[in-house]
Design an enzyme around this catalytic site. Structure first.
Site, short mmCIF file in Angstrom:
data_model
loop_
_atom_site.label_atom_id
_atom_site.label_comp_id
_atom_site.label_asym_id
_atom_site.label_seq_id
_atom_site.Cartn_x
_atom_site.Cartn_y
_atom_site.Cartn_z
N SER A 135 22.04 20.35 -51.30
CA SER A 135 20.60 20.54 -51.46
C SER A 135 20.17 19.74 -52.68
O SER A 135 20.70 19.96 -53.78
CB SER A 135 20.32 22.03 -51.66
OG SER A 135 18.96 22.24 -51.99
N LYS A 161 19.91 17.99 -47.71
CA LYS A 161 18.64 18.73 -47.69
C LYS A 161 17.81 18.31 -48.88
O LYS A 161 18.32 18.25 -50.00
CB LYS A 161 18.95 20.22 -47.74
CG LYS A 161 17.85 21.15 -48.22
CD LYS A 161 18.24 22.60 -47.97
CE LYS A 161 17.79 23.51 -49.08
NZ LYS A 161 18.24 24.91 -48.85
N LYS A 163 14.40 18.86 -51.20
CA LYS A 163 13.29 19.74 -51.57
C LYS A 163 12.00 18.93 -51.50
O LYS A 163 11.97 17.75 -51.91
CB LYS A 163 13.50 20.26 -53.00
CG LYS A 163 14.69 21.19 -53.14
CD LYS A 163 14.45 22.52 -52.45
CE LYS A 163 15.51 23.54 -52.80
NZ LYS A 163 15.31 24.82 -52.10
N ASP A 188 13.28 21.33 -47.38
CA ASP A 188 13.02 22.72 -47.77
C ASP A 188 11.76 22.75 -48.62
O ASP A 188 11.72 22.17 -49.71
CB ASP A 188 14.21 23.28 -48.56
CG ASP A 188 14.09 24.78 -48.82
OD1 ASP A 188 13.03 25.36 -48.49
OD2 ASP A 188 15.05 25.35 -49.37
N GLU A 213 12.89 23.83 -43.52
CA GLU A 213 13.17 25.16 -44.06
C GLU A 213 11.94 25.74 -44.76
O GLU A 213 11.33 25.08 -45.61
CB GLU A 213 14.35 25.03 -45.05
CG GLU A 213 14.92 26.33 -45.53
CD GLU A 213 16.17 26.11 -46.39
OE1 GLU A 213 16.89 25.09 -46.18
OE2 GLU A 213 16.45 26.94 -47.27
N ASP A 238 14.00 31.06 -44.46
CA ASP A 238 14.82 31.45 -45.62
C ASP A 238 14.13 32.67 -46.24
O ASP A 238 14.45 33.83 -45.90
CB ASP A 238 14.92 30.25 -46.58
CG ASP A 238 15.64 30.53 -47.89
OD1 ASP A 238 15.86 31.71 -48.21
OD2 ASP A 238 15.97 29.59 -48.64
N LYS A 262 21.11 34.48 -46.83
CA LYS A 262 21.65 34.64 -48.19
C LYS A 262 21.88 36.14 -48.32
O LYS A 262 20.92 36.92 -48.21
CB LYS A 262 20.63 34.18 -49.23
CG LYS A 262 20.32 32.69 -49.16
CD LYS A 262 19.28 32.27 -50.17
CE LYS A 262 19.01 30.77 -50.03
NZ LYS A 262 17.85 30.34 -50.81
N GLY A 290 22.19 29.00 -50.32
CA GLY A 290 22.70 29.09 -51.68
C GLY A 290 21.61 29.43 -52.67
O GLY A 290 20.41 29.26 -52.40
O1 OSB Z 1 15.52 27.70 -51.03
O2 OSB Z 1 17.52 27.38 -50.50
C1 OSB Z 1 16.67 27.55 -51.37
C2 OSB Z 1 18.18 27.11 -54.83
C3 OSB Z 1 17.54 28.12 -55.51
C4 OSB Z 1 16.63 28.92 -54.85
C5 OSB Z 1 16.34 28.68 -53.51
C6 OSB Z 1 17.00 27.68 -52.81
C7 OSB Z 1 17.91 26.86 -53.50
C8 OSB Z 1 18.61 25.74 -52.89
C9 OSB Z 1 19.95 25.36 -53.48
O3 OSB Z 1 18.16 25.07 -52.02
C10 OSB Z 1 21.08 25.81 -52.66
C11 OSB Z 1 22.40 25.72 -53.40
O4 OSB Z 1 22.98 24.64 -53.42
O5 OSB Z 1 22.84 26.72 -53.99
MG MG Z 2 15.48 27.53 -48.94
#
Ligand code: OSB
Ligand code: MG
Length: 370
Positions: A135, A161, A163, A188, A213, A238, A262, A290
């Site tokens: 990510s 992925k 952001k 995402d 996402e 999510d 999660k 994550g």
């Molecule tokens: O939306 O998936 C998410 C990190 C912090 C809070 C939300 C998210 C994320 C990530 C990172 O996308 C995922 C990771 O590598 O831990």
């Molecule tokens: Mg997410």
């Protein structure tokens, strides 16, 4: 098992590179570690809250209060059969899923030690290794982002992925696709859009994304259903999925085609296994999300991801060094040359120990409750 003592340890661990999302720019992992003592054994849990209520409704301060003042008195010096019994005993607490999950996870660790089994075996895991993706945060320029993509593709990550946030979306994505026409790419939005942006998401249909996402608000499962009907790209929820009931509602409404689980966001592994099973019945692909976790949470995520319906999509369980120069397990989580992580079990010799010395170095405060 009788619960003798609970420590809440706050650590701050710097990131190797800032991680920017639509809701904040993280520069470190500010986390609570939960240490549950029971009859000579110790189980660790990692609370996944952040320094502020930015992604989940709870933050570290809220979790600290709930664990110290509400959860601990409900379980200290009492007989707790295991994680499911714990969840029943704290069912009177509304919401506060991250706090409950952190202690629940520690109780799974204690159960594994008592029974001499791996967490994988206890959870019903079937996979020996799992595929991982990366990510990537929002970067100041497209050039910076392309450099990051290149770095992690070279390490073998199975899915990239990105952001996104308003103003840093379609143009950036078109550039990325121009450079990398064939990679498995997802985005995402972390809830930063509304249905007023529907044309933007229709335009994303041209980009061959594996999924989008959480484009809309966490409560917008009706709007997500409208959006999903208007676009071809699968929506992956999510933030909106916090329980087996919310997953059932989303599936029945057609709000998504994929779910990221999660276990912290859903109040623990007991509830998350139910979501896994529900999605399996409905042929909804799932993957483990994550929260930039430290080693304790990262290793527990690996065990959870070994359940059978997690076999299709890559997980947000990167190597520890994607975020940290120093972590709190020995060894730290590493990827294989196939960019998988091996699931610890009774037979393969893969074991992670908690690095108490590293915790001492990174500790900001410790609360002892007994
Ligand atoms: O939306 O998936 C998410 C990190 C912090 C809070 C939300 C998210 C994320 C990530 C990172 O996308 C995922 C990771 O590598 O831990
Ligand atoms: Mg997410």
């Amino acid at each position: 098992m009788i619960i003798d003592r609970i420590d809440i340890i706050r650590v701050k661990v710097p990131f190797v590179h800032p991680f920017e999302t639509s809701f904040t720019r993280f520069v470190e992992r500010d986390a609570l570690l939960i240490k549950v003592y029971s009859e000579g054994l110790i189980g660790y849990g990692e609370c996944k809250a952040f320094y502020g209520p930015l992604y989940n409704p709870e933050d570290n301060g809220a979790c600290f209060h709930i664990i110290k003042n509400i959860i601990a008195p409900a379980i200290l010096h009492k007989e707790i059969e295991g994680p499911a019994d714990f969840m029943a005993k704290v069912a009177f607490i509304r919401g506060n899923r991250l706090a409950k999950a952190s202690v629940e996870n520690a109780l799974w660790e204690l159960k594994a030690q008592r029974e001499g089994k791996s967490l994988k075996t206890l959870l019903g895991g079937t996979q020996d290794e799992i595929k991982v993706g990366v990510s990537l945060g929002i970067e100041p320029t497209v050039k910076d982002l392309l450099n990051k993509i290149e770095k992690y593709l070279a390490e073998g990550y199975h899915r990239t992925k990105l952001k996104i946030k308003p103003g840093k979306d379609i143009e950036v994505l078109r550039e990325v696709r121009r450079h990398y026409p064939d990679i498995t790419l997802t985005v995402d939005a972390n809830s930063d859009y509304t249905l007023a942006d529907i044309d933007l998401f229709k335009a994303m249909d041209e980009l061959n994304l594996q999924y989008i996402e959480q484009p809309l608000g966490e409560d917008d499962i009706v709007d997500h259903a409208v959006l999903q009907k208007a676009i071809k790209t699968p929506i992956c929820l999510d933030e909106s999925i916090i329980s087996v009931d919310s997953a059932r509602n989303a599936i029945e409404l057609g709000s998504c085609k994929i779910i990221n689980i999660k276990s912290s966001r859903c109040g623990g592994l007991c509830e998350s296994i139910k979501i896994h099973d529900l999605c399996q019945q409905h042929n909804i692909p799932i993957w483990v999300g994550g929260m930039t976790e430290l080693g304790i949470g990262r290793v527990q995520n690996i065990s959870f991801a070994s359940l059978p319906n997690f076999a299709l999509l890559a997980h947000d369980i990167a190597a520890s060094n994607r975020y940290f120069a120093e972590d709190i397990t020995i060894p730290t989580v590493n990827i294989t040359p196939r960019c998988t992580v091996i699931v610890p079990d009774e037979t393969n010799g893969v074991r992670y120990e908690v690095d108490e010395k590293a915790i001492d170095r990174l500790m900001v405060s410790r609360e002892v409750i007994k």
